[in-house]
Design an enzyme around this catalytic site. Structure first.
Site, PDB file in Angstrom:
ATOM      1  N   ASP A 141       7.273 -13.203   6.813  1.00 28.55           N
ATOM      2  CA  ASP A 141       8.322 -14.010   7.647  1.00 28.55           C
ATOM      3  C   ASP A 141       8.209 -14.037   9.068  1.00 28.55           C
ATOM      4  OD1 ASP A 141       8.386 -11.222   8.063  1.00 28.55           O
ATOM      5  OD2 ASP A 141      10.363 -10.937   7.102  1.00 28.55           O
ATOM      6  N   CYS A 147       6.835   7.578   7.201  1.00 30.42           N
ATOM      7  CA  CYS A 147       7.113   5.991   7.109  1.00 30.42           C
ATOM      8  C   CYS A 147       7.124   5.462   5.884  1.00 30.42           C
ATOM      9  CB  CYS A 147       6.404   5.308   8.113  1.00 30.42           C
ATOM     10  SG  CYS A 147       6.287   3.497   8.020  1.00 30.42           S
TER      11      CYS A 147
END
Lengths: 403, 403
Positions: B185, B247
């Site tokens: 994207d 993360c």
DNA sequence: TCCCGTTAGTTTGCTCCTAAATAAAGGTGT
DNA sequence: ACACCTTTATTTAGGAGCAAACTAACGGGA
């Protein structure tokens, strides 16, 4: 904006064929076509031309691969080569190499970049190397620890040499009368690796140097990536910490300020591993002798390098990372910290990324610079500009005269 | 190794001319030649062909620039466009755009990527958009928050969607029967910027998104840089600290784990700025209302972003950095921390690097995806592969039928 | 033995694009 | 008015490389 079309290339294919034969040795036409990614038809035409010009000859047949055996083509032997120089803060290393990358001679010369006539002095040093060169000299490549506007122009900003806007290319071209290509020293290693090293098997890779500074050359799809202003790969100044040690560039927390040679020495001094007049060699000896504090310094440095390189890998997405440089002889001490940190900071899909450590000696720098010239026949991106054209022209005409 | 020759291009130039006229509006022949970097002679020939085919017409004269006035060429008006879709974890945003990038319609559809038949569902959603499209549809572009092997193939790894090896391209092509281009994207935004944004005036730039994740699209010499495996620009996982917060990727200290939306919310919760069910919108409102703790959270995030981007800039050396994304509406709170840190961590020669903040709304993502299709006529690097060829073919034949 | 598959190299006829010369159409200084 | 410059567009001749179809030379299986 420039939607790069193929663009005007002179006769690039003949030059590339000559360059290939020079660097790889005897090769069949089919192999040339595959390697250079051109059609067999073109190879036939080009080699016919080169043979008629006396630049190339047909050699033996190679053993059959199941079909018609290949006929190898080879360069007609001539004295063709290039000169490479690496400029440092106190000396210039020079090599004279043949088309196949064999070093014919290597010399080292004291040099003071701070002198007002430093460029003229450099011209003299290189001038005698040019004079000493036997046969046809394709050109001179110069590696500089700094940023270079373009290989063809050769205007240099090199803080470690105290040079700003130094007209290295123009001055040397006037002094030497042969094509001169100037490039950041780390980038020259990246080009050399493409011709003679790991880069032959990989098209997108990083070449990382550890030593006084930390540098990185980036090769993308087989071509050197220079960035918008020739400053790509300055990973020595990637920030590691928000407020870290002051770096020579004026910022704080740069990678180089943490793990460059000066930083290692400083840390070693602080921790009492070496004395006030100790050097990085002393630190290495201590580590070699088993001093835990010395080893810890290297381990931490490896850890920091690994994390920084993980960041670069996430940004660039290379196929492989190649590590070398004058600091590489202490690599065994870096490694424990490095590998865990490097892999541990990569996303899972890239955790298996290969890296290789390459052997090193002083003259690798200069050899890298020479390969700038030797690689210019392969230059499809135009990075070498008019000087590359000149090299190609010399590669052609060198033999027309003697045929 | 591949010394990329120009390689087999179909009729790339006519397509590029059509694409240029479509996106830039009326243009003179001389301008076309300069912009696409092809010779005026070629432009004359190609435009002659296109005019005879009824695709292009001569328009007014442009005012003289000191010489012969230019005759503008324009596309013959037709209903030609593309569809763009952005896939997120809970919905799909779709836009229908014309050749010039004007949005003709935009819709949003609920979507569950975890469903076993998610791809078929996506096919259905897009299918109705394709059916609704009036006129000729050049193709469908799909933006995915994850890494894509290649635009033409379209196999996807997207952790945030729970997709591994998802055959997005093949499934959609079968379902839709039109060319389908799939891309990360953020990369689609980089392509869109090249057509309609800052990228028109710059050939090497970074497009950075802030929001749920932190992403980066890299454009080099006017072409999207994808890296060796399509994973370039994953700056969300650049390590900021050796041992930081965990993360989603499994590593510690990633940029995203520090300043992604989830991290901001977690920090805000820890510091009591928002309640247990608070969101990033709540944090923003608090900052807007003047809450110093909220502002400090943004300032720190800006500081971290600035230092990380400085690292990326040192690696890539772009001309400009473009910042956008759904988090951009809080930018005024990021900025104080960002600018000082960004510039402070750059080497002096690059300290003046420009960056711009671009406005944002949800459908920018989808518009970006559509511009994948609209940009494919410009694709000289072959990134769009066979699907790009198909788009070009449709651009040509679309009008032959009606002429 | 003879045919087939495989690899190597060549010939032919293109396509795409370019450089260079030329024409066309406007400005500007004297 | 005139010469001269600049920018735009076209024509011409030709170079570079490609695809496709061909020839050439070898190994191996039935």
């Amino acid at each position: 904006m420039s939607n790069d079309r193929p663009a005007a290339r002179g006769d690039l294919v003949p030059s590339a064929v000559l360059g290939l034969l020079g660097t790889r040795g005897p090769t069949s036409r089919a192999d040339i076509a595959r390697t250079l990614d051109i059609s067999p038809a073109t190879v036939t035409q080009v080699t016919k031309l080169l043979i008629s010009r006396g630049l190339v000859t047909e050699l033996d047949h190679a053993p059959s691969q199941g079909g018609r055996p290949a006929r190898l083509l080879g360069l007609v032997e001539r004295q063709v080569g290039a000169i490479g120089a690496k400029v440092t803060a106190n000396h210039v290393a020079i090599v004279d190499v043949g088309l196949d990358g064999t070093v014919r001679s290597s010399t080292s010369h004291p040099f003071n970049p701070d002198a007002p006539d430093a460029l003229d002095a450099l011209g003299h040093i290189l001038g005698s190397a040019v004079d000493d060169h036997a046969g046809t000299l394709l050109g001179v490549g110069v590696g500089i620890p700094g940023s270079v506007d373009s290989q063809a122009s050769g205007v240099v900003d090199a803080p470690t040499l105290g040079w700003t806007d130094a007209q290295v290319g123009p001055v040397l071209r006037r002094a030497l009368g042969v094509p001169v290509l100037v490039e950041n020293d780390v980038n020259t290693l990246a080009v050399a690796d493409r011709l003679y090293g790991e880069g032959r098997d990989h098209s997108t890779y990083l070449v990382v140097t550890i030593g006084r500074g930390i540098g990185c050359g980036i090769v993308v799809d087989g071509a050197l990536y220079r960035g918008a202003a020739g400053g790509a790969g300055e990973i020595g100044h990637v920030p590691l910490t928000l407020d870290g040690p002051l770096c020579g560039c004026g910022s704080r927390g740069c990678l180089e300020a943490h793990i460059g040679e000066d930083a290692l020495v400083r840390t070693a001094l602080e921790r009492g591993v070496i004395g006030p007049r100790g050097t990085v060699a002393g630190l290495r000896q201590a580590a070699e002798a088993g001093d835990p504090a010395a080893r810890e310094i290297y381990r931490e440095a490896g850890e920091r390098l690994g994390s920084a390189l993980a960041g670069v890998v996430h940004t660039i997405d290379p196929e492989i990372v190649i590590i070398l440089g004058e600091g590489i002889d202490a690599w065994q001490h870096w490694e424990p910290g490095f590998e865990a940190s490097f892999r541990g900071h990569l996303v899972p899909s890239r955790r298996g990324l290969p890296f290789v450590i390459e052997a090193w000696d002083e003259f690798n720098w200069a050899l890298g610079a020479a390969s700038l010239v030797l690689a210019s026949p392969f230059d499809s991106t135009g990075a070498t500009g008019d000087q590359g054209e000149l090299v190609r022209a010399r590669l052609h005409t060198s033999v027309e005269a003697t045929s």
